[in-house]
Design an enzyme around this catalytic site. Structure first.
Site, PDB file in Angstrom:
ATOM      1  N   LYS A  98      -3.997 -23.814 -15.384  1.00 43.97           N
ATOM      2  CA  LYS A  98      -5.000 -24.849 -15.632  1.00 43.97           C
ATOM      3  C   LYS A  98      -4.505 -26.193 -15.109  1.00 43.97           C
ATOM      4  CE  LYS A  98      -7.008 -22.840 -19.871  1.00 43.97           C
ATOM      5  NZ  LYS A  98      -6.986 -22.896 -21.355  1.00 43.97           N
ATOM      6  N   VAL A  99      -3.200 -26.390 -15.189  1.00 46.58           N
ATOM      7  CA  VAL A  99      -2.587 -27.636 -14.727  1.00 46.58           C
ATOM      8  C   VAL A  99      -1.546 -27.263 -13.685  1.00 46.58           C
ATOM      9  CG1 VAL A  99      -1.091 -29.565 -15.415  1.00 46.58           C
ATOM     10  CG2 VAL A  99      -3.003 -28.898 -16.877  1.00 46.58           C
TER      11      VAL A  99
END
Ligand SMILES: NC(=O)c1ccc[n+]([C@@H]2O[C@H](COP(=O)([O-])OP(=O)(O)OC[C@H]3O[C@@H](n4cnc5c(N)ncnc54)[C@H](O)[C@@H]3O)[C@@H](O)[C@H]2O)c1
Length: 389
Positions: free
Chosen positions: A310-311
Site C-alpha cells: 500500500k505504501v
C-alpha cells in the site's frame, strides 16, 4: 421506557439549544499558527504534526510532483464544524478526491440546508434530551426535527434527480452537491457536498448503507420503487483509476475507519487483482487517536502498509502519523497549509474524468492480464513494486 421517536416537534426545548451555533471554520493561513508549528511543535506528537504539515506543503504540493491527493474522513468532523477546512482544501485544489463516512456527508447537509447545530456539553442528561427531542453527538446538540427535515430533503432529491440504476457514490454525491448549489445558492461556502460539486472533487463513501443518506436511499427503493443502486464496484474502480493515473500518490487520513482502507486498498487492487504494479503510495499522512496495538486498520502504521504494497517501501521518511484528536490537529494542519507558498494548485476536477480514467485502467488491466500466471501455475513472487517507478 416505551419506544417512540425522540421528543416531538411541539415539545419546547429551550434549555439545551442555547449554545452558540456551530459554524464551518475556514482556515486563513495564520502566520502565528505557522510559527507555532515551525518553532513550538518540537517533540512528540506536536513534532509529528509539524512533519505532516511539511510533507504536505514541501513535497506533496510541489508542482513537479503533481501528486494526486486523497483525503479520508472518519470521526464526527462535519458536526464539529470542520467541514470548512475540507471546503478550503478542495477549493484550493489541495485534495483531488475524498472518501468519507456517510455520516459526515449527511451531517454536512444540515449546514447546507441552513439548520442550526449548537455548541453544548457532553455532561448532560440524555434521558432529558430524549424527552425534549434533542440529539447529541458528544457535545454537539440539535433538534431531532433537523434529522427529519434533512431526511425529507434527501428523499425529495432522490425523486427530483431521476437517478436510476447503478451509480458510483461519486455520481450520487455530485448530483446531491449540484442540487444544493441550485436550491441553496452560495452554500458552497459552508457545505462540503456543494463545494465538492463546484470544484469537481469526487466524494466517495466506503460504506454507503451506513448513514442516514443510505437509509433514505433504501426508503426510495422500498417506497418509490426507485431503481437507484449504489454500486461499490464502480467506487473501487474509479478510486483505483485515479491512483493509477497519478504521477505520485499521497493521502491525508483523518481518524481511520473504513475510509482509510478504501483509499489504501487502491494500490493492492492494482498489483494484487489487476496485475499492475504501481509501486505503492508515495506520501502518507494520518491524524488519529487510534493505537497500533489493537491490530485494527485505524491504528495501522505506514510501515505495516508497506507489507501490503500500500505504501512504497522507499518512502517511509515521507510518511507521518500524529496521534492527535483530529478536531484539534486538522484545523492546525490546514492553517499551516493554507499559509504555505504551495497552498494553491490547479483543480484536477476528477469528477468529470471518471469514465476516461476507468477506461484507461481497463486497457492497462487487459494488457497486464495477458502476462498473468494461469491458475494452474504457482505465483512465486510478488510483482516488482519498483517496476513503474
Ligand atoms: N446517522 C448517521 O448518518 C450516522 C451517524 C453516525 C455514524 N454513522 C456511521 O457510523 C460509522 C462510523 O463512523 P465514525 O465516524 O464514528 O468512524 P469510526 O468509528 O469508524 O472511526 C474510525 C476511527 O477514527 C478515529 N477517530 C474518530 N474520531 C477521531 C478524532 N476526533 N480524532 C482522531 N481520530 C478519530 C478513531 O481511531 C476510530 O477508530 C460510519 O460508517 C458512519 O457513516 C452514521
Amino acid at each position: 421506557m416505551p419506544y417512540r421517536s425522540p421528543g416531538s416537534p411541539e415539545t419546547p426545548r429551550p434549555k439545551y439549544l442555547t449554545g452558540k451555533p456551530i459554524r464551518y471554520y475556514r482556515p486563513r493561513g495564520s502566520a502565528d499558527i505557522r510559527t507555532l508549528i515551525e518553532d513550538g511543535f518540537q517533540a512528540f506528537n506536536a513534532a509529528r504534526l509539524g512533519e505532516a504539515c511539511r510533507i504536505f506543503t514541501d513535497k506533496m504540493l510541489l508542482p513537479e510532483n503533481d501528486t494526486t491527493i486523497g483525503l479520508t474522513v472518519a470521526g464526527a468532523l462535519t458536526p464539529a464544524g470542520l467541514g470548512g477546512c475540507i471546503v478550503e482544501l478542495m477549493e484550493r485544489g489541495l485534495v483531488d478526491f475524498v472518501i468519507s463516512t456517510g455520516a459526515n456527508l449527511y451531517h454536512d447537509l444540515h449546514y447546507a440546508l441552513n439548520f442550526t447545530l449548537h455548541r453544548g456539553s457532553p455532561f448532560v442528561n440524555d434521558v432529558e434530551l430524549y424527552e425534549e427531542g434533542v440529539i447529541r453527538i458528544y457535545d454537539v446538540l440539535f433538534p431531532a426535527t433537523v434529522l427529519l427535515e434533512t431526511d425529507l430533503y434527501v428523499r425529495d432529491f432522490l425523486v427530483r434527480s431521476g437517478l436510476a440504476g447503478p451509480v458510483s457514490t461519486a455520481e450520487l454525491h455530485y448530483a446531491l452537491g449540484k442540487d444544493l448549489l441550485e436550491r441553496q445558492p452560495g452554500c458552497q461556502e459552508y457545505s462540503v457536498l456543494a463545494a465538492a460539486a463546484a470544484a469537481g472533487v469526487p466524494i466517495y463513501t466506503s460504506s454507503p448503507g451506513d448513514s442516514s443518506i443510505g437509509m433514505n436511499i433504501a426508503y426510495h427503493e422500498l417506497m418509490n420503487d426507485g431503481t437507484l443502486m449504489v454500486d461499490p464496484n464502480k467506487d473501487v474502480n474509479e478510486v483505483c483509476a485515479f491512483i493509477l493515473a497519478g504521477k505520485k500518490n499521497g493521502c491525508v487520513i483523518l481518524g481511520g475507519g473504513s475510509p482509510k482502507n478504501f483509499y489504501l486498498q487502491g494500490q493492492p487492487t492494482l498489483w494484487e487483482v489487476y496485475g499492475i504494479p504501481k509501486g505503492g503510495n508515495d506520501y502518507f499522512i494520518q491524524i488519529t487517536t487510534d493505537s497500533v496495538v489493537w491490530g485494527g486498520l485505524s491504528g495501522a502504521t505506514p510501515a505495516e502498509a508497506v507489507s501490503w504494497g500500500k505504501v512504497n517501501p522507499g518512502v517511509l521518511p515521507d510518511t507521518a502519523v500524529a496521534y492527535v484528536d483530529s478536531t484539534i490537529g486538522f484545523p492546525l494542519f490546514c492553517e499551516y497549509v493554507v499559509g504555505a507558498p504551495t497552498g494553491r494548485r490547479p483543480l484536477k476536477e476528477l469528477v468529470h474524468r471518471r469514465d476516461e480514467l476507468v477506461a484507461a485502467l481497463k486497457r492497462e488491466a487487459k494488457e497486464a492480464s495477458k502476462q498473468h500466471p494461469q491458475p494452474d501455475e504457482p505465483l512465486e513472487t510478488m510483482p516488482d513494486l519498483e517496476r513503474h517507478r
